[in-house]
Motif scaffolding. Structure first.
Motif, PDB file in Angstrom:
ATOM      1  N   ALA A   2      11.972 164.674 102.437  1.00 11.84           N
ATOM      2  CA  ALA A   2      12.044 163.725 101.337  1.00 11.84           C
ATOM      3  C   ALA A   2      11.666 162.322 101.786  1.00 11.84           C
ATOM      4  O   ALA A   2      11.714 161.982 102.972  1.00 11.84           O
ATOM      5  N   GLU A   3      11.275 161.480 100.809  1.00 14.52           N
ATOM      6  CA  GLU A   3      10.994 160.086 101.112  1.00 14.52           C
ATOM      7  C   GLU A   3      12.282 159.377 101.525  1.00 14.52           C
ATOM      8  O   GLU A   3      13.376 159.750 101.106  1.00 14.52           O
ATOM      9  N   GLY A   4      12.134 158.330 102.316  1.00 15.37           N
ATOM     10  CA  GLY A   4      13.298 157.620 102.825  1.00 15.37           C
ATOM     11  C   GLY A   4      13.476 157.903 104.303  1.00 15.37           C
ATOM     12  O   GLY A   4      12.586 158.424 104.983  1.00 15.37           O
ATOM     13  N   LEU A   5      14.649 157.548 104.799  1.00 10.13           N
ATOM     14  CA  LEU A   5      14.987 157.711 106.220  1.00 10.13           C
ATOM     15  C   LEU A   5      15.949 158.879 106.382  1.00 10.13           C
ATOM     16  O   LEU A   5      17.014 158.896 105.759  1.00 10.13           O
ATOM     17  N   THR A   6      15.573 159.842 107.202  1.00  9.77           N
ATOM     18  CA  THR A   6      16.414 161.017 107.435  1.00  9.77           C
ATOM     19  C   THR A   6      16.784 161.107 108.914  1.00  9.77           C
ATOM     20  O   THR A   6      15.908 161.104 109.783  1.00  9.77           O
ATOM     21  N   LEU A   7      18.079 161.155 109.171  1.00 12.90           N
ATOM     22  CA  LEU A   7      18.596 161.385 110.521  1.00 12.90           C
ATOM     23  C   LEU A   7      19.018 162.845 110.557  1.00 12.90           C
ATOM     24  O   LEU A   7      20.058 163.232 110.030  1.00 12.90           O
ATOM     25  N   ASP A   8      18.162 163.640 111.149  1.00 12.77           N
ATOM     26  CA  ASP A   8      18.296 165.095 111.083  1.00 12.77           C
ATOM     27  C   ASP A   8      19.103 165.605 112.276  1.00 12.77           C
ATOM     28  O   ASP A   8      18.569 165.829 113.353  1.00 12.77           O
ATOM     29  N   ASP A   9      20.418 165.730 112.057  1.00 15.51           N
ATOM     30  CA  ASP A   9      21.342 166.222 113.074  1.00 15.51           C
ATOM     31  C   ASP A   9      21.159 165.485 114.396  1.00 15.51           C
ATOM     32  O   ASP A   9      21.003 166.098 115.452  1.00 15.51           O
ATOM     33  N   LEU A  10      21.198 164.152 114.323  1.00 16.94           N
ATOM     34  CA  LEU A  10      21.063 163.348 115.533  1.00 16.94           C
ATOM     35  C   LEU A  10      22.303 163.481 116.398  1.00 16.94           C
ATOM     36  O   LEU A  10      23.424 163.405 115.917  1.00 16.94           O
ATOM     37  N   ARG A  11      22.091 163.637 117.678  1.00 18.52           N
ATOM     38  CA  ARG A  11      23.180 163.647 118.650  1.00 18.52           C
ATOM     39  C   ARG A  11      22.784 162.751 119.804  1.00 18.52           C
ATOM     40  O   ARG A  11      21.721 162.948 120.410  1.00 18.52           O
ATOM     41  N   ILE A  12      23.595 161.742 120.099  1.00 17.34           N
ATOM     42  CA  ILE A  12      23.329 160.827 121.198  1.00 17.34           C
ATOM     43  C   ILE A  12      24.437 160.995 122.231  1.00 17.34           C
ATOM     44  O   ILE A  12      25.628 160.978 121.893  1.00 17.34           O
ATOM     45  N   ALA A  13      24.039 161.183 123.464  1.00 15.07           N
ATOM     46  CA  ALA A  13      25.010 161.396 124.536  1.00 15.07           C
ATOM     47  C   ALA A  13      24.649 160.531 125.736  1.00 15.07           C
ATOM     48  O   ALA A  13      23.503 160.107 125.911  1.00 15.07           O
ATOM     49  N   ALA A  48      18.110 154.230 118.771  1.00 10.86           N
ATOM     50  CA  ALA A  48      17.489 155.555 118.680  1.00 10.86           C
ATOM     51  C   ALA A  48      16.502 155.608 117.517  1.00 10.86           C
ATOM     52  O   ALA A  48      15.430 156.204 117.629  1.00 10.86           O
ATOM     53  N   VAL A  49      16.846 154.960 116.414  1.00  9.09           N
ATOM     54  CA  VAL A  49      15.982 154.998 115.237  1.00  9.09           C
ATOM     55  C   VAL A  49      14.742 154.142 115.442  1.00  9.09           C
ATOM     56  O   VAL A  49      13.634 154.520 115.042  1.00  9.09           O
ATOM     57  N   SER A  58      20.709 160.242 126.085  1.00  4.04           N
ATOM     58  CA  SER A  58      19.856 161.348 125.649  1.00  4.04           C
ATOM     59  C   SER A  58      19.959 161.505 124.140  1.00  4.04           C
ATOM     60  O   SER A  58      21.001 161.209 123.539  1.00  4.04           O
ATOM     61  N   LEU A  59      18.888 161.963 123.534  1.00  2.07           N
ATOM     62  CA  LEU A  59      18.829 162.087 122.074  1.00  2.07           C
ATOM     63  C   LEU A  59      18.388 163.489 121.693  1.00  2.07           C
ATOM     64  O   LEU A  59      17.388 163.997 122.200  1.00  2.07           O
ATOM     65  N   GLU A  60      19.150 164.111 120.806  1.00  2.00           N
ATOM     66  CA  GLU A  60      18.758 165.385 120.208  1.00  2.00           C
ATOM     67  C   GLU A  60      18.660 165.187 118.704  1.00  2.00           C
ATOM     68  O   GLU A  60      19.292 164.298 118.136  1.00  2.00           O
ATOM     69  N   GLY A  61      17.889 166.049 118.041  1.00  2.00           N
ATOM     70  CA  GLY A  61      17.673 165.914 116.608  1.00  2.00           C
ATOM     71  C   GLY A  61      16.383 165.153 116.334  1.00  2.00           C
ATOM     72  O   GLY A  61      15.627 164.806 117.257  1.00  2.00           O
ATOM     73  N   ARG A  62      16.120 164.889 115.048  1.00  2.00           N
ATOM     74  CA  ARG A  62      14.870 164.242 114.662  1.00  2.00           C
ATOM     75  C   ARG A  62      15.136 163.059 113.744  1.00  2.00           C
ATOM     76  O   ARG A  62      16.131 163.036 113.005  1.00  2.00           O
ATOM     77  N   VAL A  63      14.222 162.079 113.794  1.00  2.00           N
ATOM     78  CA  VAL A  63      14.241 160.947 112.869  1.00  2.00           C
ATOM     79  C   VAL A  63      12.975 161.038 112.020  1.00  2.00           C
ATOM     80  O   VAL A  63      11.864 161.049 112.551  1.00  2.00           O
ATOM     81  N   ILE A  70       9.115 160.468 113.315  1.00  2.00           N
ATOM     82  CA  ILE A  70       8.861 159.299 114.170  1.00  2.00           C
ATOM     83  C   ILE A  70       9.666 159.357 115.468  1.00  2.00           C
ATOM     84  O   ILE A  70       9.655 158.398 116.240  1.00  2.00           O
ATOM     85  N   THR A  71      10.329 160.472 115.734  1.00  2.00           N
ATOM     86  CA  THR A  71      11.256 160.566 116.863  1.00  2.00           C
ATOM     87  C   THR A  71      10.637 160.159 118.190  1.00  2.00           C
ATOM     88  O   THR A  71      11.274 159.468 119.002  1.00  2.00           O
ATOM     89  N   ALA A  72       9.400 160.574 118.438  1.00  2.00           N
ATOM     90  CA  ALA A  72       8.780 160.337 119.737  1.00  2.00           C
ATOM     91  C   ALA A  72       7.771 159.190 119.719  1.00  2.00           C
ATOM     92  O   ALA A  72       7.137 158.916 120.736  1.00  2.00           O
ATOM     93  N   LEU A  73       7.640 158.500 118.596  1.00  2.00           N
ATOM     94  CA  LEU A  73       6.659 157.427 118.496  1.00  2.00           C
ATOM     95  C   LEU A  73       7.169 156.163 119.186  1.00  2.00           C
ATOM     96  O   LEU A  73       8.370 155.903 119.211  1.00  2.00           O
ATOM     97  N   PRO A  74       6.260 155.332 119.701  1.00  2.00           N
ATOM     98  CA  PRO A  74       6.687 154.036 120.255  1.00  2.00           C
ATOM     99  C   PRO A  74       7.170 153.132 119.123  1.00  2.00           C
ATOM    100  O   PRO A  74       6.786 153.330 117.960  1.00  2.00           O
ATOM    101  N   PRO A  75       7.994 152.131 119.429  1.00  2.00           N
ATOM    102  CA  PRO A  75       8.567 151.277 118.378  1.00  2.00           C
ATOM    103  C   PRO A  75       7.526 150.677 117.445  1.00  2.00           C
ATOM    104  O   PRO A  75       7.734 150.626 116.218  1.00  2.00           O
ATOM    105  N   GLU A  76       6.389 150.225 117.987  1.00  2.00           N
ATOM    106  CA  GLU A  76       5.397 149.542 117.151  1.00  2.00           C
ATOM    107  C   GLU A  76       4.702 150.466 116.166  1.00  2.00           C
ATOM    108  O   GLU A  76       4.061 150.002 115.215  1.00  2.00           O
ATOM    109  N   ALA A  77       4.828 151.782 116.359  1.00  2.00           N
ATOM    110  CA  ALA A  77       4.182 152.737 115.457  1.00  2.00           C
ATOM    111  C   ALA A  77       5.142 153.308 114.417  1.00  2.00           C
ATOM    112  O   ALA A  77       4.728 154.102 113.572  1.00  2.00           O
TER     113      ALA A  77
END
Length: 211
Positions: A2-13, A48-49, A58-63, A70-77
């Protein structure tokens, strides 16, 4: 997605210790507020976002942003804007220079860029401030310039890292209202972290509390 921002089961450790886990969707124009005490992981979530998570975490899940992973993109992208507690205006640039720095690459030509900066200042009640030194501005004026500099980069989502905490009560109410109004007008999903319940109430929308 969907449009908008989705934090798809993010886990930060950090090492073996889980800092936070969050699964949420923020629709265009909505605000999701994340609250919690210092050290609960609020600012780490924003890192993380936006793509600046320190190597120690460490980060698991997707943004996802507007259906784009955009999970693996550099900040400027990533096309994600952020406002901090401090305005972080460049002291060696004028107010107009600060805003011009934020302009999207799609705005080309000196006249077009000057016109866009003037329009942005007019929008926040600072018409004619192009040549002003940022050091001469009040706290509320600096906050307005920082907001417009970020919006001129044409982000697709907005992150707020306790951006109102250093303003006095009157300025806080006015700047907070302005930020949320501009986000709604531009249909930006907003992820805000704060320890202030008044920020959450003003934002409306859902509130997630971290332990």
């Amino acid at each position: 997605m969907a449009e908008g921002l989705t934090l798809d089961d993010l886990r930060i450790a950090r090492g073996e210790d889980e800092l936070l886990r969050l699964d949420a969707h923020v629709a265009p124009g909505e605000v999701l507020t994340v609250m919690g005490p210092s050290g609960s992981g609020k600012s780490t979530l924003l890192a993380a976002v936006i793509g600046t998570l320190a190597p120690a975490f460490s980060l698991e899940g997707r943004v996802w942003l507007d259906g784009r992973d955009i999970t693996a993109l550099p900040p400027e992208a990533r096309r994600v804007g952020i406002l901090f507690q401090d305005e972080l205006l460049f002291p060696h640039l004028s107010v107009g220079g600060n805003l011009a720095f934020g302009l999207a690459r799609s705005v080309r030509g000196r006249a077009a860029r000057r016109a866009r900066v003037a329009e942005a200042l007019q929008e926040v009640g600072l018409a004619g401030f192009e040549a002003r030194d940022p050091a001469t501005l009040s706290g509320g004026q600096k906050a307005r310039v920082a907001l417009m500099r970020m919006l001129l980069s044409e982000p697709q989502a907005l992150l707020l890292d306790e951006p109102f905490s250093r303003l006095d009560a009157d300025r806080r109410d006015r700047v907070r209202e302005m930020v949320f109004a501009r986000a709604r007008e531009r249909a930006l999903p907003v992820l805000m972290v704060t320890h202030d319940a008044e920020d959450a109430r003003a934002a409306g929308g859902r509130v997630v509390t971290l332990d």
